[in-house]
Enzyme design. Structure first.
Site, PDB file in Angstrom:
ATOM      1  N   ASP A 128      -0.419  19.964  22.616  1.00 49.61           N
ATOM      2  CA  ASP A 128      -0.934  18.673  22.750  1.00 49.61           C
ATOM      3  C   ASP A 128       0.134  17.519  22.100  1.00 49.61           C
ATOM      4  O   ASP A 128      -0.169  16.141  22.059  1.00 49.61           O
ATOM      5  CB  ASP A 128      -2.259  18.473  21.909  1.00 49.61           C
ATOM      6  CG  ASP A 128      -3.377  18.454  22.944  1.00 49.61           C
ATOM      7  OD1 ASP A 128      -3.073  18.479  24.137  1.00 49.61           O
ATOM      8  OD2 ASP A 128      -4.521  18.432  22.599  1.00 49.61           O
ATOM      9  N   ASP A 185     -16.145  24.333  19.215  1.00 47.81           N
ATOM     10  CA  ASP A 185     -16.633  25.848  19.559  1.00 47.81           C
ATOM     11  C   ASP A 185     -17.875  26.422  19.252  1.00 47.81           C
ATOM     12  O   ASP A 185     -18.237  27.153  20.234  1.00 47.81           O
ATOM     13  CB  ASP A 185     -15.324  26.713  18.706  1.00 47.81           C
ATOM     14  CG  ASP A 185     -14.224  26.029  18.117  1.00 47.81           C
ATOM     15  OD1 ASP A 185     -13.512  25.455  19.220  1.00 47.81           O
ATOM     16  OD2 ASP A 185     -14.133  25.802  16.935  1.00 47.81           O
TER      17      ASP A 185
END
Ligand SMILES: *[C@@H]1O[C@H](CO)[C@@H](O)[C@H](O)[C@H]1NC(C)=O
Ligand SMILES: CC(=O)N[C@H]1CO[C@H](CO)[C@@H](O)[C@@H]1O
Length: 744
Positions: A146, A457
């Protein structure tokens, strides 16, 4: 494929031992807590000395009662995760006997910033999962960068070359762990092998190759750019000619090793795992959704390239420490009887940077050993974002149904790879990682990882469980995944602030386990999720206990029963009982007494700082006010900081509001304890002992637990001491609080 033990399960589940004594003990604590409430209800403050004080008394009393109610409630919830731990074991030998063909596995490694997460660390993680003890043609490793950094691309290029030597070496000598850095650091001499002459020779050779590669990558990283010479080695570098910044660039996708290619072989002629580098498209006007966004891009891209039915997700700082983890995970997914309902298999995180007595309580020892196991018995652990094997379909939003069996995974044609050249494949996949691809789709909502939360998550795992899948917690004897823990106090506190803030944010959202999980998962599992979701609100009751009883001591307001009063028994029993049990628990999980003490200290610190800021930020967020900002945790630290860490000296050397709170609470209790002692010695002897004994003890314990803070404030001389501005400020605050309590 019929074998003799065809009907034996691939994994087993046992429940823990010693549950009856624990439950009896819990019942007795529960009785104690109830008696405390009875005491509070029947012993309201009465006007004893001065009538004017009655208002203050009532306020202190009500606050204390509320804090005790909160702790009682929280304790009751925490019983759910301790009630019935279960233990899983796998039978890997049966797996290899039963299945000739194993399903393919796609591994996703996510990294975000080459300065915080050095390329050599990423490289080691990638190599460790490429070297799994698993058919290499079935493995694909995807790196999502990223940060869009050519430094990471260069590291991957080096990894693709080095793997040609490293993988055969691992296979031949059954090397563990398979991260070269960890391996060469840990193993000193290859003497415990049979044919040690050839081993020693290769060992030295491979080590030299690794050291040279590491030096090349590190020098490139230091310069901050890739030299012309290296750029000529691979056409992929030309992509960076179009990159204007890390927040504004096209999709970069490079298949560095193509496992389908007959020429991708290691030095011994075996196939290599596929290796793919991806930096998804970034444009300033599009929200990129952090790690969840990059995971979703990887899910789509990998579906075109290898489309494995199993997805492993690891953080870039978590290398595989156990080359058999993939086989362990498959024992769950491929079990004929129960495998079809398992959505993901979560491994615990272990850390290599834990000091002997775990000074910042980062090891998650009790959580890994007991709490996750308890969650498992309630329907499955949460997904913690690393060290987790997912069934692709469950991650992509499919609902569980009895008919989806995994057997077709292992038939001859399980991987539908498009028969295209690498270049064509790269071009078609780039679209999948573009900024606009997800517009008007279910990605980030019902498909893939969910967006819009700091701990994406956790809600993703909950959503999978709500779709009917079970999850499994598996803790192998040799840790499966090993990462680095924060090495300073502030890093650790900030990390917990981020976690508890995310969890509390979930609680306040529509994904709150009680609402979202209602009728979809068991009530036990909902409570397990709530236990984490409610970390942050703990700050209020904890702050109250850390400050108010001591301040009331200054004002001579008694808040607990007299020492001679029988009502003192439940207070003392609940307090001592809980501490004794938590010590017992820690020893049972393999910890030390000092470690336990450190844990109690950090427990207090986190609650009065991390959780407080997490709580405030959430509340402010609800009203749309901007939040306090804390830097993200770095994985690289100074030489002398890590030296102090090794000596277990607490690291304060930073100006932070968190430290001001810590120091203020510590000093407040110290001043009050000194004052009370002085009064006890100089004035009447008897007043303190009876009605104030419990408050004195509490204050004394707080001073004891804060000893490292006083050292950091006044006694130490190194660079890790409390900054003087923090010291002065907290002295002023603590004195002000004492004066207000005395004279107001
Ligand atoms: C990693 O594996 C090695 C054995 O290869 C073991 O000795 C070590 O304890 C493991 N690391 C952790 C952090 O558990
Ligand atoms: C990133 C980091 O701090 N790594 C350290 C972990 O601990 C070992 C020794 O305990 C150090 O050698 C590493 O530098």
């Amino acid at each position: 494929m019929a074998r003799s033990d065809e009907h034996l399960p691939l994994f087993e589940t046992k429940s823990g031992k010693g549950l009856i004594p624990f439950r009896l003990f819990a019942a007795s604590i529960f009785a104690g807590i109830c008696s405390i409430f009875v005491y509070r209800a029947t012993h309201k403050p009465a006007a004893v000395v001065e009538a004017a004080d009655l208002g203050v008394r009532w306020t202190a009393w009500i606050g204390l009662f509320l804090a005790e109610l909160w702790f009682g409630f929280y304790w009751l919830m925490s019983l759910v995760v301790k009630w019935k731990p279960i233990y899983r074991t796998t039978h890997k030998h049966r797996l290899s006997l039963r299945y000739d063909v194993l399903p393919a596995i796609d591994t996703f490694v996510c990294t975000a910033d080459p300065t915080i997460e050095p390329p050599t660390m990423v490289l080691n993680t990638v190599l460790s999962v490429m070297a799994y003890d698993y058919p290499p043609e079935k493995l694909s490793v995807y790196l999502s960068d990223d940060g869009g950094s050519d430094l990471n691309f260069y590291a991957m290029l080096e990894a693709s070359c080095f793997s040609k030597r490293w993988l055969p070496f691992c296979r031949k000598f059954k090397v563990e762990p398979r991260s070269p850095e960890a391996f060469f650091k840990g193993a000193s001499e290859p003497i415990d092998y049979d044919d040690h002459t050839s081993m020693a020779k290769e060992w030295t050779y491979i080590k030299k190759l690794y050291e040279e590669m590491k030096a090349r990558i590190e020098s490139t990283t230091k310069q901050g750019r890739v030299s012309e010479e290296i750029r000529k080695q691979h056409k992929g570098f030309s992509e960076w000619d179009f990159v204007s910044s890390r927040r504004d660039h096209q999709t970069i996708l490079q298949i560095l090793i193509d496992g389908r290619d007959a020429e991708s072989l290691d030095s011994e002629g075996q196939t290599l795992p596929t290796l793919v580098y991806l930096a998804r498209e970034k444009r300033p006007q599009y929200h990129h959704n952090f790690k969840a966004g990059s995971m979703n891009a990887l899910i789509r891209v990998s579906s075109r390239i290898s489309n494995a039915p199993i997805i492993l997700n690891v953080d870039c700082d978590m290398y595989s420490n156990n080359s058999e983890s993939a086989r362990d995970a498959l024992c769950f997914f491929l079990d004929e009887e129960k495998g079809h309902e398992i959505g993901f298999v979560q491994f615990p995180s272990a850390f290599e940077n834990i000091t002997k007595n775990d000074i910042y309580s980062n090891s998650l020892r009790v959580a890994n050993e007991l709490e996750f196991r308890g969650m498992d018995s309630n329907g499955g652990p949460c997904y913690i974002g690393t060290g987790c094997f997912h069934r692709r379909e469950s991650l992509c939003g499919k609902k569980y149904s009895k008919t989806c069996h995994g057997e077709n995974w292992t038939s001859k044609n399980d991987v539908k790879i498009e028969e295209k050249s690498v270049d064509e494949l790269e071009e078609t996949c780039k679209v999948l990682a573009s900024c606009t691809y997800e517009e008007h789709t279910q990605w980030g909502k019902e498909m893939g990882l969910k967006y819009g939360c700091a701990v994406e998550d956790i809600i993703t795992g909950l959503a999978i469980q709500c779709r009917g899948w079970k999850s499994v917690y598996f803790k192998p004897e040799r840790a499966g995944f090993v990462g680095v823990a924060p090495t300073t106090l502030l890093q650790s506190l900030v990390q917990h602030k981020r976690w508890s803030e995310g969890h509390f944010q979930i609680f306040l959202s529509k994904h709150c386990a009680l609402l979202y999980g209602y009728k979809r998962v068991s009530i036990g599992l909902q409570l397990c999720y709530c236990l984490c979701s409610l970390w942050a609100p703990n700050c209020l009751a904890s702050l109250y206990f850390a400050a108010v009883p001591s301040l009331c001591l200054v004002r001579r307001i008694s808040l607990f029963p007299k020492l001679s009063d029988p009502w003192v028994v439940p207070f003392v029993y609940v307090f001592l009982g809980n501490y004794a049990y938590s010590l017992f628990e820690r020893l049972q999980c393999g910890g030390t007494c000092v470690e336990w003490l450190n844990d109690q200290r950090i427990w207090l610190f986190r609650r009065i700082t991390s959780y407080l800021f997490a709580f405030l930020d959430n509340i402010l967020g609800v009203f749309g006010i901007t939040k306090s900002a804390f830097v993200i945790t770095s994985k690289v630290v100074d030489e002398d900081v890590s030296e102090r860490y090794k000596q277990e000296l607490m690291e304060f050397g930073a100006i932070s509001p968190m430290f001001t709170i810590l120091a203020t609470i510590a000093l407040l209790n110290a001043f009050i304890l000194v004052g009370a002692m002085k009064r006890l010695i100089l004035e009447e002897q008897s007043w303190a002992l009876d009605p104030f004994a419990l408050q004195m003890i509490l204050c004394g314990l707080l001073v004891f637990i804060n000893l490292p803070v006083y050292k950091g404030l006044f006694l130490r001389k190194d660079k890790g001491t409390m900054p003087s501005s923090v010291t002065y400020r907290s002295i002023a605050y603590a004195l002000a609080a004492c004066l207000i309590a005395l004279y107001y």
